[in-house]
Design a protein around this motif. Sequence first.
Motif, mmCIF file in Angstrom:
data_model
loop_
_atom_site.group_PDB
_atom_site.id
_atom_site.type_symbol
_atom_site.label_atom_id
_atom_site.label_comp_id
_atom_site.label_asym_id
_atom_site.label_seq_id
_atom_site.Cartn_x
_atom_site.Cartn_y
_atom_site.Cartn_z
ATOM 1 N N SER A 163 0.835 -1.199 0.000
ATOM 2 C CA SER A 163 0.000 0.000 0.000
ATOM 3 C C SER A 163 0.871 1.251 0.000
ATOM 4 O O SER A 163 2.028 1.225 0.403
ATOM 5 C CB SER A 163 -0.933 -0.003 1.209
ATOM 6 N N GLY A 164 0.292 2.348 -0.483
ATOM 7 C CA GLY A 164 1.002 3.619 -0.507
ATOM 8 C C GLY A 164 0.533 4.488 -1.650
ATOM 9 O O GLY A 164 -0.404 4.148 -2.366
ATOM 10 N N ASP A 165 1.177 5.636 -1.779
ATOM 11 C CA ASP A 165 0.885 6.567 -2.865
ATOM 12 C C ASP A 165 1.766 6.223 -4.062
ATOM 13 O O ASP A 165 2.985 6.073 -3.924
ATOM 14 C CB ASP A 165 1.145 8.008 -2.428
ATOM 15 N N TYR A 166 1.152 6.134 -5.232
ATOM 16 C CA TYR A 166 1.846 5.736 -6.449
ATOM 17 C C TYR A 166 1.602 6.741 -7.565
ATOM 18 O O TYR A 166 0.653 7.530 -7.522
ATOM 19 C CB TYR A 166 1.375 4.352 -6.916
ATOM 20 N N TYR A 167 2.460 6.684 -8.562
ATOM 21 C CA TYR A 167 2.310 7.448 -9.798
ATOM 22 C C TYR A 167 3.096 6.729 -10.875
ATOM 23 O O TYR A 167 3.832 5.783 -10.590
ATOM 24 C CB TYR A 167 2.803 8.893 -9.634
ATOM 25 N N PHE A 168 2.919 7.133 -12.114
ATOM 26 C CA PHE A 168 3.763 6.575 -13.162
ATOM 27 C C PHE A 168 4.531 7.702 -13.828
ATOM 28 O O PHE A 168 4.098 8.856 -13.851
ATOM 29 C CB PHE A 168 2.983 5.740 -14.184
ATOM 30 N N ALA A 169 5.700 7.363 -14.333
ATOM 31 C CA ALA A 169 6.552 8.305 -15.057
ATOM 32 C C ALA A 169 6.759 7.774 -16.467
ATOM 33 O O ALA A 169 6.825 6.566 -16.678
ATOM 34 C CB ALA A 169 7.884 8.467 -14.343
ATOM 35 N N VAL A 170 6.855 8.689 -17.422
ATOM 36 C CA VAL A 170 7.055 8.320 -18.824
ATOM 37 C C VAL A 170 8.433 8.799 -19.272
ATOM 38 O O VAL A 170 8.792 9.958 -19.068
ATOM 39 C CB VAL A 170 5.969 8.947 -19.726
ATOM 40 N N ASN A 171 9.202 7.876 -19.855
ATOM 41 C CA ASN A 171 10.517 8.195 -20.432
ATOM 42 C C ASN A 171 11.424 8.937 -19.462
ATOM 43 O O ASN A 171 11.942 10.008 -19.769
ATOM 44 C CB ASN A 171 10.365 8.964 -21.742
ATOM 45 N N GLU A 172 11.635 8.344 -18.297
ATOM 46 C CA GLU A 172 12.512 8.945 -17.292
ATOM 47 C C GLU A 172 13.947 9.070 -17.777
ATOM 48 O O GLU A 172 14.699 9.900 -17.294
ATOM 49 C CB GLU A 172 12.514 8.098 -16.023
ATOM 50 N N ALA A 173 14.351 8.217 -18.716
ATOM 51 C CA ALA A 173 15.734 8.212 -19.194
ATOM 52 C C ALA A 173 16.049 9.438 -20.049
ATOM 53 O O ALA A 173 17.167 9.604 -20.506
ATOM 54 C CB ALA A 173 16.015 6.934 -19.980
ATOM 55 N N GLY A 174 15.063 10.289 -20.273
ATOM 56 C CA GLY A 174 15.301 11.510 -21.024
ATOM 57 C C GLY A 174 15.188 11.361 -22.525
ATOM 58 O O GLY A 174 15.635 12.220 -23.265
ATOM 59 N N VAL A 175 14.575 10.248 -22.974
ATOM 60 C CA VAL A 175 14.350 10.084 -24.401
ATOM 61 C C VAL A 175 13.472 11.251 -24.860
ATOM 62 O O VAL A 175 12.441 11.536 -24.262
ATOM 63 C CB VAL A 175 13.661 8.734 -24.695
ATOM 64 N N ASN A 176 13.879 11.942 -25.899
ATOM 65 C CA ASN A 176 13.172 13.147 -26.334
ATOM 66 C C ASN A 176 11.901 12.789 -27.092
ATOM 67 O O ASN A 176 11.822 12.904 -28.307
ATOM 68 C CB ASN A 176 14.082 14.018 -27.197
ATOM 69 N N LEU A 177 10.892 12.341 -26.367
ATOM 70 C CA LEU A 177 9.636 11.912 -26.951
ATOM 71 C C LEU A 177 8.526 12.880 -26.553
ATOM 72 O O LEU A 177 8.354 13.176 -25.375
ATOM 73 C CB LEU A 177 9.274 10.510 -26.442
ATOM 74 N N VAL A 178 7.815 13.386 -27.535
ATOM 75 C CA VAL A 178 6.618 14.175 -27.278
ATOM 76 C C VAL A 178 5.457 13.243 -27.559
ATOM 77 O O VAL A 178 5.289 12.772 -28.675
ATOM 78 C CB VAL A 178 6.565 15.428 -28.172
ATOM 79 N N LEU A 179 4.663 12.938 -26.545
ATOM 80 C CA LEU A 179 3.640 11.895 -26.627
ATOM 81 C C LEU A 179 2.257 12.456 -26.351
ATOM 82 O O LEU A 179 2.059 13.200 -25.395
ATOM 83 C CB LEU A 179 3.962 10.801 -25.599
ATOM 84 N N THR A 180 1.307 12.070 -27.199
ATOM 85 C CA THR A 180 -0.105 12.363 -26.973
ATOM 86 C C THR A 180 -0.820 11.022 -26.902
ATOM 87 O O THR A 180 -0.598 10.147 -27.742
ATOM 88 C CB THR A 180 -0.684 13.199 -28.129
ATOM 89 N N VAL A 181 -1.682 10.866 -25.891
ATOM 90 C CA VAL A 181 -2.423 9.621 -25.703
ATOM 91 C C VAL A 181 -3.905 9.953 -25.762
ATOM 92 O O VAL A 181 -4.389 10.816 -25.033
ATOM 93 C CB VAL A 181 -2.066 8.956 -24.351
ATOM 94 N N ARG A 182 -4.628 9.259 -26.640
ATOM 95 C CA ARG A 182 -6.072 9.504 -26.817
ATOM 96 C C ARG A 182 -6.845 9.161 -25.561
ATOM 97 O O ARG A 182 -7.748 9.885 -25.142
ATOM 98 C CB ARG A 182 -6.585 8.698 -28.013
ATOM 99 N N SER A 183 -6.527 8.019 -24.941
ATOM 100 C CA SER A 183 -7.226 7.574 -23.732
ATOM 101 C C SER A 183 -6.215 6.933 -22.799
ATOM 102 O O SER A 183 -5.355 6.168 -23.216
ATOM 103 C CB SER A 183 -8.302 6.564 -24.116
ATOM 104 N N LEU A 184 -6.350 7.239 -21.512
ATOM 105 C CA LEU A 184 -5.469 6.709 -20.479
ATOM 106 C C LEU A 184 -6.316 6.174 -19.334
ATOM 107 O O LEU A 184 -7.228 6.856 -18.868
ATOM 108 C CB LEU A 184 -4.551 7.822 -19.964
ATOM 109 N N THR A 185 -6.042 4.936 -18.921
ATOM 110 C CA THR A 185 -6.782 4.319 -17.823
ATOM 111 C C THR A 185 -5.786 3.730 -16.829
ATOM 112 O O THR A 185 -4.859 3.043 -17.223
ATOM 113 C CB THR A 185 -7.699 3.187 -18.336
ATOM 114 N N VAL A 186 -6.000 4.017 -15.543
ATOM 115 C CA VAL A 186 -5.214 3.404 -14.471
ATOM 116 C C VAL A 186 -6.202 2.707 -13.548
ATOM 117 O O VAL A 186 -7.145 3.329 -13.066
ATOM 118 C CB VAL A 186 -4.403 4.453 -13.676
ATOM 119 N N THR A 187 -6.008 1.411 -13.320
ATOM 120 C CA THR A 187 -6.835 0.670 -12.362
ATOM 121 C C THR A 187 -5.925 0.096 -11.310
ATOM 122 O O THR A 187 -4.797 -0.333 -11.593
ATOM 123 C CB THR A 187 -7.648 -0.447 -13.042
ATOM 124 N N TYR A 188 -6.421 0.088 -10.084
ATOM 125 C CA TYR A 188 -5.631 -0.416 -8.961
ATOM 126 C C TYR A 188 -6.529 -0.971 -7.898
ATOM 127 O O TYR A 188 -7.713 -0.787 -7.921
ATOM 128 C CB TYR A 188 -4.709 0.680 -8.389
#
Length: 95
Positions: free
Chosen positions: A70-95
Motif C-alpha cells: 500500500s502507498g501513494d503511487y504514480y507513473f513516469a514516462v521516459n525517465e531516461a530523457g528520451v526526447n519523446l513528445v507523446l499524446t495519448v487519446r485515452s489513459l486508464t489506471v486501475t488499482y
Amino acid sequence: MPGYESRRWYDTGGTTTIKFTGCVSNGTGAEVRLRKDTFGPDPAYTKAVFTQCFASNTSTSTGNWSDHGSGDYYFAVNEAGVNLVLTVRSLTVTY
C-alpha cells in the motif's frame, strides 16, 4: 515530454494496470514505470515499453504491476530523457 509524472493515487496493494490507447508521437514507443511516492528517492518498479498503442487510434498498450504494498503511487514516462513528445487519446489506471 520526457520525465512526465502522472497524478498520485493511493493504492491498498494488489495489481496496478496502466493502459494507453491511441498514441501519437515523434517516436514508436514509450517507457512507462510505476513509482511509489515516498520521502527520499522514490522506489521504481519494472519498466513497461508501450508500442502497440502506436498502431492506430484504437490500439492499446497495457502494463501490469503485481502486488507492491500500500502507498501513494504514480507513473513516469521516459525517465531516461528520451526526447519523446507523446499524446495519448485515452489513459486508464486501475488499482
